[in-house]
Design a protein around this motif. Structure first.
Motif, PDB file in Angstrom:
ATOM      1  N   GLY A 126       0.847  -1.186   0.000  1.00 27.73           N
ATOM      2  CA  GLY A 126       0.000   0.000   0.000  1.00 27.73           C
ATOM      3  C   GLY A 126       0.883   1.237   0.000  1.00 27.73           C
ATOM      4  O   GLY A 126       1.741   1.391  -0.864  1.00 27.73           O
ATOM      5  N   ASP A 127       0.716   2.098   1.012  1.00 29.10           N
ATOM      6  CA  ASP A 127       1.520   3.322   1.114  1.00 29.10           C
ATOM      7  C   ASP A 127       2.802   3.129   1.921  1.00 29.10           C
ATOM      8  O   ASP A 127       3.617   4.037   2.009  1.00 29.10           O
ATOM      9  N   GLU A 128       2.956   1.970   2.536  1.00 30.05           N
ATOM     10  CA  GLU A 128       4.097   1.723   3.423  1.00 30.05           C
ATOM     11  C   GLU A 128       5.209   0.958   2.697  1.00 30.05           C
ATOM     12  O   GLU A 128       4.948   0.031   1.938  1.00 30.05           O
ATOM     13  N   VAL A 129       6.447   1.364   2.933  1.00 30.82           N
ATOM     14  CA  VAL A 129       7.609   0.626   2.438  1.00 30.82           C
ATOM     15  C   VAL A 129       8.198  -0.135   3.613  1.00 30.82           C
ATOM     16  O   VAL A 129       8.401   0.436   4.698  1.00 30.82           O
ATOM     17  N   VAL A 130       8.432  -1.432   3.420  1.00 35.53           N
ATOM     18  CA  VAL A 130       8.928  -2.295   4.489  1.00 35.53           C
ATOM     19  C   VAL A 130      10.114  -3.108   3.996  1.00 35.53           C
ATOM     20  O   VAL A 130      10.301  -3.279   2.790  1.00 35.53           O
ATOM     21  N   LEU A 131      10.886  -3.622   4.946  1.00 30.42           N
ATOM     22  CA  LEU A 131      11.942  -4.582   4.640  1.00 30.42           C
ATOM     23  C   LEU A 131      11.491  -5.939   5.169  1.00 30.42           C
ATOM     24  O   LEU A 131      11.088  -6.050   6.328  1.00 30.42           O
ATOM     25  N   LEU A 132      11.578  -6.946   4.326  1.00 25.06           N
ATOM     26  CA  LEU A 132      11.251  -8.308   4.712  1.00 25.06           C
ATOM     27  C   LEU A 132      12.506  -9.150   4.598  1.00 25.06           C
ATOM     28  O   LEU A 132      13.135  -9.183   3.548  1.00 25.06           O
ATOM     29  N   VAL A 133      12.867  -9.817   5.689  1.00 24.58           N
ATOM     30  CA  VAL A 133      14.026 -10.706   5.693  1.00 24.58           C
ATOM     31  C   VAL A 133      13.488 -12.136   5.731  1.00 24.58           C
ATOM     32  O   VAL A 133      12.689 -12.478   6.599  1.00 24.58           O
ATOM     33  N   ALA A 134      13.927 -12.967   4.777  1.00 22.12           N
ATOM     34  CA  ALA A 134      13.437 -14.341   4.670  1.00 22.12           C
ATOM     35  C   ALA A 134      14.589 -15.269   4.324  1.00 22.12           C
ATOM     36  O   ALA A 134      15.647 -14.829   3.871  1.00 22.12           O
ATOM     37  N   SER A 135      14.372 -16.561   4.522  1.00 19.24           N
ATOM     38  CA  SER A 135      15.417 -17.530   4.183  1.00 19.24           C
ATOM     39  C   SER A 135      15.634 -17.548   2.673  1.00 19.24           C
ATOM     40  O   SER A 135      14.714 -17.284   1.885  1.00 19.24           O
ATOM     41  N   GLY A 136      16.846 -17.863   2.291  1.00 19.74           N
ATOM     42  CA  GLY A 136      17.299 -17.718   0.923  1.00 19.74           C
ATOM     43  C   GLY A 136      16.475 -18.374  -0.154  1.00 19.74           C
ATOM     44  O   GLY A 136      16.292 -17.816  -1.228  1.00 19.74           O
ATOM     45  N   MET A 137      15.961 -19.549   0.090  1.00 22.34           N
ATOM     46  CA  MET A 137      15.226 -20.263  -0.950  1.00 22.34           C
ATOM     47  C   MET A 137      13.710 -20.128  -0.809  1.00 22.34           C
ATOM     48  O   MET A 137      12.960 -20.658  -1.616  1.00 22.34           O
ATOM     49  N   SER A 138      13.247 -19.415   0.185  1.00 27.29           N
ATOM     50  CA  SER A 138      11.811 -19.192   0.352  1.00 27.29           C
ATOM     51  C   SER A 138      11.335 -18.173  -0.670  1.00 27.29           C
ATOM     52  O   SER A 138      12.078 -17.283  -1.072  1.00 27.29           O
ATOM     53  N   ARG A 139      10.081 -18.311  -1.048  1.00 28.66           N
ATOM     54  CA  ARG A 139       9.480 -17.370  -1.990  1.00 28.66           C
ATOM     55  C   ARG A 139       8.333 -16.642  -1.301  1.00 28.66           C
ATOM     56  O   ARG A 139       7.609 -17.231  -0.514  1.00 28.66           O
ATOM     57  N   LEU A 140       8.189 -15.385  -1.637  1.00 25.05           N
ATOM     58  CA  LEU A 140       7.100 -14.592  -1.089  1.00 25.05           C
ATOM     59  C   LEU A 140       5.775 -15.195  -1.549  1.00 25.05           C
ATOM     60  O   LEU A 140       5.603 -15.522  -2.724  1.00 25.05           O
ATOM     61  N   ASP A 198      -2.938 -10.995   2.968  1.00 27.30           N
ATOM     62  CA  ASP A 198      -3.720 -11.227   4.188  1.00 27.30           C
ATOM     63  C   ASP A 198      -3.105 -10.499   5.381  1.00 27.30           C
ATOM     64  O   ASP A 198      -3.816  -9.966   6.224  1.00 27.30           O
ATOM     65  N   ARG A 199      -1.783 -10.461   5.471  1.00 23.76           N
ATOM     66  CA  ARG A 199      -1.087  -9.843   6.609  1.00 23.76           C
ATOM     67  C   ARG A 199      -1.044  -8.316   6.518  1.00 23.76           C
ATOM     68  O   ARG A 199      -1.213  -7.609   7.484  1.00 23.76           O
ATOM     69  N   PHE A 200      -0.799  -7.801   5.294  1.00 20.48           N
ATOM     70  CA  PHE A 200      -0.575  -6.369   5.130  1.00 20.48           C
ATOM     71  C   PHE A 200      -1.734  -5.619   4.480  1.00 20.48           C
ATOM     72  O   PHE A 200      -1.706  -4.400   4.390  1.00 20.48           O
ATOM     73  N   GLY A 201      -2.732  -6.353   4.001  1.00 14.93           N
ATOM     74  CA  GLY A 201      -3.882  -5.706   3.381  1.00 14.93           C
ATOM     75  C   GLY A 201      -3.594  -5.093   2.033  1.00 14.93           C
ATOM     76  O   GLY A 201      -4.339  -4.240   1.558  1.00 14.93           O
ATOM     77  N   ALA A 202      -2.508  -5.497   1.406  1.00 16.86           N
ATOM     78  CA  ALA A 202      -2.127  -4.956   0.101  1.00 16.86           C
ATOM     79  C   ALA A 202      -1.246  -5.968  -0.620  1.00 16.86           C
ATOM     80  O   ALA A 202      -0.587  -6.795   0.007  1.00 16.86           O
ATOM     81  N   LYS A 203      -1.239  -5.866  -1.930  1.00 17.15           N
ATOM     82  CA  LYS A 203      -0.373  -6.707  -2.742  1.00 17.15           C
ATOM     83  C   LYS A 203       1.069  -6.205  -2.617  1.00 17.15           C
ATOM     84  O   LYS A 203       1.304  -4.993  -2.622  1.00 17.15           O
ATOM     85  N   PRO A 204       2.034  -7.124  -2.480  1.00 16.56           N
ATOM     86  CA  PRO A 204       3.434  -6.670  -2.379  1.00 16.56           C
ATOM     87  C   PRO A 204       3.943  -6.152  -3.724  1.00 16.56           C
ATOM     88  O   PRO A 204       3.650  -6.719  -4.774  1.00 16.56           O
TER      89      PRO A 204
END
Length: 159
Positions: A52-66, A73-79
């Protein structure tokens, strides 16, 4: 400046953690895993996203996919991925060196549950040839990250 901002962050917040600089590039998950002698899933990739209007940093394991649905569902907006120049402007880190440490502007940081299964992960260190080795819990504590479940687990290799 980016690499120095990460070094400065650790000098203040966790002087026992050193930024590791390598000769080889660690700009991708595969290159980072090879440079640091770890499984690719132990690389803690940091993605700069707009929700949405917010910019965030997401840290995830190397082979995981968003997972777009979990994220929505978590952020109420498409990434939405930011363009490289905006990533640099907001974090001070180049793509391939983005990490949750020493960022240029205050951004909310989220750590995906995919990281919790490791004792040690290797996020970038503000440059395409720099990283740190850190426990996921320590990383979350140092960055005031919020734990979320927004990634798909890595696909099992086909037999």
């Amino acid at each position: 400046m980016s690499l120095q901002s990460v070094k400065d962050f650790f000098a203040v917040h966790a002087p026992d953690i050193s930024v590791i600089e390598t000769e080889a590039s660690s700009a991708t998950v595969a290159l980072a895993a090879e440079a640091h002698g770890v499984d690719p899933d132990q690389i803690a990739k940091t993605i700069c996203l707009r929700a949405g209007d917010e910019v965030v940093l997401l840290v995830a394991s190397g082979m995981s996919r968003l997972d777009n649905r979990k994220f929505r569902d978590r952020f109420g907006a498409k990434p939405r991925m930011l363009e490289a120049d905006e990533v640099v402007a907001r974090t001070s880190h180049p793509v391939g060196g983005v990490c949750p440490f020493g960022v240029a502007e205050p951004l909310q940081i989220y750590c995906d549950e995919s990281l919790r299964r490791f004792e040690l992960v290797v996020p970038a260190g503000g440059a395409t040839n720099a990283a740190v080795k850190i426990s996921p819990q320590k990383m979350a504590e140092l960055t005031s990250a919020i734990w979320v479940d927004v990634c798909q687990p890595p696909k099992a290799p086909e037999a």
